[in-house]
Enzyme design. Structure first.
Site, mmCIF file in Angstrom:
data_model
loop_
_atom_site.group_PDB
_atom_site.id
_atom_site.type_symbol
_atom_site.label_atom_id
_atom_site.label_comp_id
_atom_site.label_asym_id
_atom_site.label_seq_id
_atom_site.Cartn_x
_atom_site.Cartn_y
_atom_site.Cartn_z
ATOM 1 N N LYS A 122 0.779 -1.245 0.172
ATOM 2 C CA LYS A 122 0.016 -0.032 -0.056
ATOM 3 C C LYS A 122 0.983 1.351 -0.128
ATOM 4 O O LYS A 122 0.429 2.305 -0.747
ATOM 5 C CB LYS A 122 -1.025 0.020 1.319
ATOM 6 C CG LYS A 122 -2.191 -0.781 1.078
ATOM 7 C CD LYS A 122 -2.987 -0.558 2.315
ATOM 8 C CE LYS A 122 -4.203 -1.653 2.169
ATOM 9 N NZ LYS A 122 -5.287 -1.523 3.383
ATOM 10 N N ASP A 139 -10.037 2.786 2.125
ATOM 11 C CA ASP A 139 -10.335 2.281 3.338
ATOM 12 C C ASP A 139 -11.035 3.089 4.407
ATOM 13 O O ASP A 139 -11.998 2.737 4.912
ATOM 14 C CB ASP A 139 -8.911 1.724 4.003
ATOM 15 C CG ASP A 139 -8.431 0.487 3.380
ATOM 16 O OD1 ASP A 139 -9.071 -0.299 2.705
ATOM 17 O OD2 ASP A 139 -7.099 0.616 3.405
HETATM 18 P P1 NAP Z 1 -0.406 -2.768 10.399
HETATM 19 O O1 NAP Z 1 0.094 -1.487 9.405
HETATM 20 O O2 NAP Z 1 0.473 -3.823 10.604
HETATM 21 O O3 NAP Z 1 -0.797 -1.926 11.809
HETATM 22 C C1 NAP Z 1 -1.030 -2.395 12.912
HETATM 23 C C2 NAP Z 1 -0.255 -1.581 14.097
HETATM 24 O O4 NAP Z 1 -0.682 -2.396 15.260
HETATM 25 C C3 NAP Z 1 1.013 -1.913 14.161
HETATM 26 O O5 NAP Z 1 1.750 -0.688 14.274
HETATM 27 C C4 NAP Z 1 1.428 -2.871 15.299
HETATM 28 O O6 NAP Z 1 2.718 -2.442 15.876
HETATM 29 C C5 NAP Z 1 0.451 -2.400 16.332
HETATM 30 N N1 NAP Z 1 0.094 -3.731 17.207
HETATM 31 C C6 NAP Z 1 0.399 -4.807 17.192
HETATM 32 N N2 NAP Z 1 0.152 -5.293 18.378
HETATM 33 C C7 NAP Z 1 -0.408 -4.182 19.265
HETATM 34 C C8 NAP Z 1 -0.666 -4.387 20.434
HETATM 35 N N3 NAP Z 1 -0.987 -5.375 21.076
HETATM 36 N N4 NAP Z 1 -1.132 -3.039 20.896
HETATM 37 C C9 NAP Z 1 -1.179 -1.906 20.558
HETATM 38 N N5 NAP Z 1 -0.506 -2.093 19.053
HETATM 39 C C10 NAP Z 1 -0.244 -3.074 18.379
HETATM 40 O O7 NAP Z 1 -1.641 -3.286 9.886
HETATM 41 P P2 NAP Z 1 -2.876 -2.678 9.269
HETATM 42 O O8 NAP Z 1 -2.941 -2.792 7.850
HETATM 43 O O9 NAP Z 1 -3.182 -1.386 9.876
HETATM 44 O O10 NAP Z 1 -4.231 -3.518 9.726
HETATM 45 C C11 NAP Z 1 -4.614 -3.832 10.806
HETATM 46 C C12 NAP Z 1 -5.978 -4.678 11.029
HETATM 47 O O11 NAP Z 1 -6.903 -3.941 10.422
HETATM 48 C C13 NAP Z 1 -5.458 -6.029 10.636
HETATM 49 O O12 NAP Z 1 -6.539 -6.962 11.154
HETATM 50 C C14 NAP Z 1 -6.438 -5.790 9.080
HETATM 51 O O13 NAP Z 1 -6.748 -7.112 8.659
HETATM 52 C C15 NAP Z 1 -7.470 -5.079 9.426
HETATM 53 N N6 NAP Z 1 -7.907 -4.066 8.179
HETATM 54 C C16 NAP Z 1 -9.076 -4.345 8.069
HETATM 55 C C17 NAP Z 1 -9.740 -3.638 6.700
HETATM 56 C C18 NAP Z 1 -11.254 -3.875 6.551
HETATM 57 O O14 NAP Z 1 -11.693 -3.506 5.271
HETATM 58 N N7 NAP Z 1 -11.950 -4.326 7.508
HETATM 59 C C19 NAP Z 1 -8.817 -2.944 6.044
HETATM 60 C C20 NAP Z 1 -7.452 -2.825 6.564
HETATM 61 C C21 NAP Z 1 -7.132 -3.404 7.481
HETATM 62 P P3 NAP Z 1 3.963 -3.480 15.263
HETATM 63 O O15 NAP Z 1 4.056 -3.112 13.731
HETATM 64 O O16 NAP Z 1 5.142 -3.114 16.080
HETATM 65 O O17 NAP Z 1 3.295 -4.961 15.313
#
Ligand code: NAP
Length: 283
Positions: free
Chosen positions: A65, A102
């Site tokens: 992305k 999104d």
């Molecule tokens: P990402 O870029 O990896 O961001 C997730 C963040 O959460 C990272 O900064 C991570 O830190 C942090 N994190 C992990 N464990 C944590 C905890 N215990 N406490 C606090 N922060 C924590 O992922 P993303 O793309 O944003 O996606 C996040 C979620 O949203 C996923 O489950 C994805 O499937 C969902 N999502 C859904 C949609 C939809 O259409 N429904 C669209 C996009 C995303 P680290 O990197 O240090 O681990």
């Protein structure tokens, strides 16, 4: 036949093809949505080749992305602010423009389906990655009173907080020191924007004793359809409990509108998504 598709790595678990192919059929459009599994180091070359072959539009998912941006001719200002693109339109002259649907997908579901207007609301978000960026920018733009953030990676949370403060002076931005402090003072909406909850052995990061009846909990995860967080929220009688399926549906619908300039057949897309999910569902 028009070609569309998803750029990601991996992509085989994606539900986007089911959703978009059902929409093309319903609209009577001779088009096909494909899954393009592209390794990060091959992204630029593969994208160039697919555009050359005549692919008309793309969705983009993890881990591309952000990296795709340097390959685009233009980027929508909101996608630029978020720093991530999940939708690309290829024009007739083969120039490319990137968008982020999104955040708008999330807000459309929240306002039009859930029936909650973010204006004046206090929001807390766990996570400060790609999804949190997209969602928080839209919430601030929609008039949220405050946004509290916590991420285990403090730098990410600080960067997102600075971006929101710079661009949305009327929204209070609060950096928290733990997941539980996101519930102090009590927000109207708590959002999980981390992958915590996707796996069976993931532990709940909040103390559920802090949940209350007026709280709305929105978990961006859609598989499983009910994470431990949502199960606990239900047990504590929270007034609104939502998974990420609505966001997934509306980000796809908005992408379709960008590509084809047609009204997306929401009901058909929703049914196709739910059917695909039921086939693969973990719980
Ligand atoms: P990402 O870029 O990896 O961001 C997730 C963040 O959460 C990272 O900064 C991570 O830190 C942090 N994190 C992990 N464990 C944590 C905890 N215990 N406490 C606090 N922060 C924590 O992922 P993303 O793309 O944003 O996606 C996040 C979620 O949203 C996923 O489950 C994805 O499937 C969902 N999502 C859904 C949609 C939809 O259409 N429904 C669209 C996009 C995303 P680290 O990197 O240090 O681990």
């Amino acid at each position: 036949m028009k070609r569309f598709g998803l750029l990601g790595y991996p992509v085989k678990h994606s539900f986007s093809a089911a959703m978009h192919n059902a929409a093309f059929k319903e609209l009577g459009i001779d088009a096909r949505y494909e899954l393009f599994e592209i390794r990060p180091k091959e992204l630029q070359q593969a994208f160039k080749q697919l555009v050359k072959e005549g692919v008309c539009g793309f969705n983009v998912t993890i881990p591309h992305k952000e990296d795709i941006i340097s390959s685009l001719d233009q980027i929508h200002p909101e996608a630029e602010l978020i720093g991530a693109v999940n939708t690309i339109k290829v024009e007739e002259d083969r120039t490319t423009k990137g968008f982020n649907t999104d955040g708008p997908g999330f807000i459309t579901h929240l306002t039009e389906v859930v029936g909650v207007n973010p204006q004046g609301k206090r929001i807390s978000i766990l996570g400060a990655g790609g999804a949190a960026k997209a969602v928080s920018v839209q919430l601030a733009k929609s008039g949220a009173k405050s946004i509290a953030l916590f991420d285990i990676d403090q730098n990410k949370a600080e960067d997102l907080a600075a971006k929101l403060k710079d661009n949305f002076a009327n929204c209070e931005i609060d950096l928290k020191s733990s997941a539980d402090t996101l519930l102090e003072p009590q927000p109207d909406i708590l959002i999980n924007a981390t992958p915590i909850g996707m796996h069976k052995d993931d532990e709940l990061v909040f103390n559920p004793e802090l949940f209350y009846a007026q709280l709305i909990i929105y978990d961006l995860i859609y598989n499983p359809v009910e994470t431990f967080l949502l199960q606990e929220a239900k047990r504590k009688g929270c007034r609104g409990i939502f998974n990420g399926l609505g966001m997934l549906l509306y980000q796809g619908a908005l992408a379709l509108k960008i590509w084809l300039d047609l009204e997306p057949p929401i009901k058909v897309m929703d049914e196709a998504l739910r059917k695909a999910l039921a086939k693969q569902c973990k719980i």
